[in-house]
Write an enzyme that holds these catalytic residues in place. Structure first.
Site, short mmCIF file in Angstrom:
data_model
loop_
_atom_site.label_atom_id
_atom_site.label_comp_id
_atom_site.label_asym_id
_atom_site.label_seq_id
_atom_site.Cartn_x
_atom_site.Cartn_y
_atom_site.Cartn_z
N GLU A 559 5.62 -3.17 3.69
CA GLU A 559 6.71 -2.45 3.01
C GLU A 559 7.00 -1.12 3.69
O GLU A 559 6.10 -0.35 3.99
CB GLU A 559 6.35 -2.23 1.55
CG GLU A 559 6.31 -3.51 0.74
CD GLU A 559 6.36 -3.24 -0.75
OE1 GLU A 559 6.97 -2.24 -1.14
OE2 GLU A 559 5.79 -4.03 -1.51
N GLY A 560 8.25 -0.86 3.94
CA GLY A 560 8.69 0.35 4.64
C GLY A 560 8.93 0.11 6.11
O GLY A 560 9.92 0.60 6.65
#
Length: 647
Positions: A559-560
C-alpha cells in the site's frame, strides 16, 4: 459543564429530518443513558403511529433505561432535577411533550409556567441532557385553533429551551447545522514529550522532522493517541496568494479536548464547475492523436480540488504509511514481525516505498496506529481509542496542509489489514467475506488456502458477534476496523476539511472511505484511486464510492507504493494539460516559427541543446546517508533527497 464543552444541547429538525438519529449519536458512548419518552401512545387503530414508536424503541440499546412522562408532563422537570452527574438524559421529543401538555385531560394548566419550569430544570441539571424537538416555525400557520395553540406552545418551548441549553443544532435532511455552540476553548500547546509519528523527510523550507515515534513510547494497553489541535480560522481571513489549496474552510464544533468528529459533518466539496471546464478545455488544446483518454479524469479531479480550470501538477506530496497489526485470525498466513520490519525499513529510507517516494520527490511519514484485538472474540478498539485515532488522523492531515502539502498518498502496512477491510466492507456494503478477501500468498510465492479460510472464518465470526450492534461509523471502527482504518478515516476527514486531495492505495484507505460516508459524505469526492492492485475489496469499495481506477496495472508492491508508481504519470498529464497551447485552428499561436524565442523551462528533464551524450548518465540509487541522529531522509515535499538521486 461536561468535558466535551457542553452539558445541554437542543436538537431541532423537521419531520423525518434525522434529528432523533443525530441526537442518539451524541450519547452513543455515554455509560449511563436515561431515555425519556414523551409521545402518547395514540389511537390503538393507528398502526402507522404504532410502527413509528416501535422503530424508536428498537433503535435504543438494551443498556439504556426508559422513562415515560405521558401521564404527567410536569414530571419531565422532576426527571431532570433528579439526574446524577454520571448520567446522560435523552428527551425525545418536546413535540410529544407539548401535545400531552395541551391535552384536555391535563387542563386547566399554566402552559407558560410549565415551560418556564422545564427551562430552569435544564439550567440546573447536573447530568448531560440532549433534547429533541420539531421545528415548526418554518411551516404555514395552522388554520385550526388547536393547531395554532400547538405551534405557539411548541415555539415558546423551543425558544425557552434553546436559551437554557449550552448548544443548539438544527438537522436539515440529515445534515446538522450548529446554531449555538460553546465558545471555542483556547488550544493548549503541544507538550514537548507528546508522542508523534516520524517524518522521514524534512520539508524543503527547512522544517525539522518530528523527532519521536509512537513506537518509541512505552507500549501499554491504554495508550492514547494525541488529541487533534484544530486550526481555528481568523475572524477575517486574509490568505496569501498560492495558499488556496490548504486554506481553512469551516468552523466545526469544538470541545475542551479538541474537535468533535460526529456523523453528518458539513465539509467542503470540490468546485463543481472547475472540473468540467478543465475537461472541456482539453478539447481545445494542440494535442496530437486522440488526446489523454481516461486520464482526462485526472485533469478534471485536480481542477475541481484546486478550484481552477488550469490545474497545476502536484509539486508537494506526502506519503502517510499507517502501521498497525490486527491480532487473531485476521492475520493468518503472515510472518510475525514482518509489518514492523517494513515500517522500520521505510523509516530508514530503504525498501520500495522509500525509494519510490525519493524518486517522486515526496516526503514519507510513518505513523504507528493502535494494534487491533482479535475481532472474532472482542471489539478491535475501545470507543476512547477510536475517538483518539480519528482526531489523530485529522491532525496528520492538518499538519500536512500547514506544511504546504498539495497531495496526500494514503497507504498502510500491517498484519491482517485485508481481513479488517473485508469486515468493514461486509458491515457497510453487505459484502460476503469470501468475495472480498484476496488469496493469501506466502513469502515463497505459494497460495496458502488454509490461511485464507482462517481469515474468512475470523471475519464471519466477527460479523456474527456484532450482528445486533449499531452500524454507525464509530461502532464499525471500534468493533471491526481497528487503529489503522480509524486513523485513515481521520486523515480523509481532515484532508477534506482543508481541501487537500488524497490518492488512495489499498484496502485500508478504501475501508476508511466507506466508513467516512456516515461522518462526512463529501470526503469521497476528494479521493482519487490510481489502481485497484488486484484486490477484490478495493474493487468493491471503489464501485460503492464511485471511484473508478485510472489504471489496471495490477501492481502489488504494498500500500502506497502502487500509487507512487502512477504518480509521475499523473503529474505528466497535469503538466501537459497546463503547458500546451490552444490549437491553431481555434486561434492558438504557432509554436513552430523558427524565428521565435526558444521556450524556457524549469523542468530539469527539458532537453538542453548543448547536452552531449557523455553528460547523460543512468540514475545512481545510492544508499541514503544518515541525517544526524534522526532517521534517514527519503525525500522532501519539493525535491528528491540528497541521499537518493532521482533520474
Amino acid at each position: 459543564m461536561s468535558v466535551d464543552g457542553w452539558n445541554t444541547v437542543l436538537v431541532l429538525g423537521g419531520i423525518r429530518s434525522g434529528k432523533s438519529e443525530f441526537a442518539e449519536s451524541l450519547v452513543t458512548d455515554a455509560p449511563v443513558v436515561r431515555y425519556v419518552a414523551t409521545a402518547p401512545e395514540g389511537d390503538p387503530e393507528d398502526t402507522e403511529w404504532a410502527t413509528r414508536l416501535a422503530a424508536h424503541r428498537a433503535r435504543r440499546p438494551g443498556s439504556w433505561t426508559t422513562e415515560e412522562t405521558t401521564e404527567d408532563p410536569r414530571r419531565l422537570a422532576d426527571v431532570l432535577a433528579s439526574a446524577e452527574t454520571n448520567e446522560t438524559v435523552l428527551v425525545d421529543d418536546l413535540g410529544g411533550w407539548v401535545t400531552v401538555l395541551l391535552d384536555p385531560d391535563h387542563q386547566p394548566a399554566d402552559d407558560v409556567a410549565t415551560i418556564a419550569e422545564l427551562a430552569e430544570a435544564i439550567r440546573g441539571c447536573a447530568a448531560r441532557v440532549v433534547l429533541v424537538s420539531p421545528e415548526v416555525g418554518l411551516s404555514l400557520v395552522p388554520t385550526t385553533p388547536l393547531g395554532r395553540a400547538f405551534t405557539d406552545a411548541l415555539g415558546a418551548a423551543n425558544r425557552a429551551v434553546a436559551d437554557a441549553c449550552d448548544a443548539v443544532v438544527l438537522v436539515v435532511a440529515g445534515q446538522p447545522v450548529w446554531l449555538k455552540s460553546v465558545a471555542a476553548v483556547t488550544e493548549p500547546a503541544v507538550p514537548a514529550t507528546e508522542p508523534a509519528a516520524t517524518v522521514t523527510a524534512a520539508s524543503a523550507a527547512g522544517t525539522a522532522p518530528v523527532a519521536a515515534s509512537l513506537a518509541d513510547t512505552e507500549p501499554t494497553p491504554e495508550v492514547q493517541l494525541p488529541d487533534v489541535l484544530t486550526h481555528t480560522p481568523p475572524a477575517t481571513p486574509t490568505p496569501e496568494p498560492g495558499d488556496a489549496w490548504a486554506a481553512p474552510t469551516m468552523a466545526l464544533p469544538m470541545v475542551a479536548t479538541g474537535l468533535v468528529i460526529q456523523p453528518g459533518m458539513e465539509l467542503p466539496m470540490p468546485d463543481e464547475y472547475a472540473g468540467p471546464q478543465a475537461v472541456d478545455r482539453l478539447a481545445t488544446l494542440d494535442v496530437p492523436g486522440a488526446g489523454l483518454g481516461v486520464l482526462d479524469r485526472v485533469v478534471g479531479f485536480a481542477a475541481a480540488t484546486q478550484g481552477t480550470s488550469t490545474p497545476a501538477a502536484w509539486s508537494s506530496v506526502r506519503v502517510l504509511l499507517l502501521h498497525g497489526d490486527h491480532a487473531g485470525g485476521a492475520s493468518a498466513g503472515t510472518v510475525a514481525g514482518e509489518s514492523a520490519r517494513r515500517a522500520a525499513q521505510a523509516r530508514a529510507g530503504q525498501g520500495a516505498l522509500a525509494r519510490l517516494a525519493a524518486e517522486s520527490g515526496a516526503s514519507l511519514q510513518v505513523v504507528d496506529t493502535p494494534a487491533a484485538a482479535p475481532i472474532e472474540d472482542q471489539p478491535a478498539l475501545t470507543p476512547e481509542q477510536v475517538e483518539s485515532a480519528l482526531r489523530y488522523g485529522w491532525r496528520l492531515a492538518e499538519q500536512a496542509a500547514d506544511a504546504g502539502v498539495q497531495l496526500l498518498v494514503l497507504g498502510a502496512c500491517g498484519a491482517g489489514t485485508e481481513a479488517a477491510a473485508a469486515a468493514v466492507l461486509a458491515a457497510t456494503a453487505g459484502a460476503e467475506p469470501p468475495a472480498v478477501l484476496g488469496r493469501v500468498i506466502t513469502d515463497s510465492g505459494e497460495i496458502d488456502d488454509a490461511a485464507w479460510m482462517t481469515r474468512c472464518a475470523a471475519v464471519r465470526d466477527a460479523l456474527h458477534r456484532t450482528r445486533r450492534s449499531s452500524r454507525g461509523a464509530k461502532d464499525i471502527l471500534a468493533e471491526l476496523g481497528g487503529g489503522d482504518v480509524a486513523v485513515a478515516t481521520g486523515v480523509l476527514l481532515g484532508a477534506t476539511a482543508r481541501r487537500v486531495p488524497v490518492l488512495l492505495d489499498g484496502p485500508v484507505g478504501l475501508a476508511a472511505g466507506m466508513v467516512s460516508r456516515d461522518l462526512a459524505g463529501q470526503a469521497r469526492h476528494w479521493c482519487l484511486l490510481a489502481d485497484h492492485g488486484g484486490h477484490p475489496a478495493v474493487r468493491l469499495a471503489a464501485d460503492v464510492l464511485g471511484l473508478t481506477p485510472l489504471l489496471d496495472l495490477r501492481l502489488d508492491l504494498g500500500e502506497g507504493a502502487n500509487a507512487l508508481v502512477a504518480l509521475p504519470l499523473l503529474r505528466s498529464v497535469l503538466a501537459l494539460a497546463a503547458a500546451l497551447p490552444v490549437h491553431p485552428s481555434l486561434g492558438g499561436g504557432d509554436d513552430t516559427d523558427p524565428a521565435g524565442d526558444e521556450p524556457e523551462s524549469t523542468d530539469p528533464s527539458y532537453a538542453d541543446p548543448d547536452l552531449t551524450e557523455a553528460d547523460v548518465t543512468e540514475p545512481d540509487f545510492a544508499e541514503p546517508e544518515p541525517a544526524g541522529p534522526g532517521p534517514a531522509s527519503t525525500g522532501t515535499d519539493e525535491q528528491p533527497a540528497s541521499g537518493l538521486r532521482a533520474g
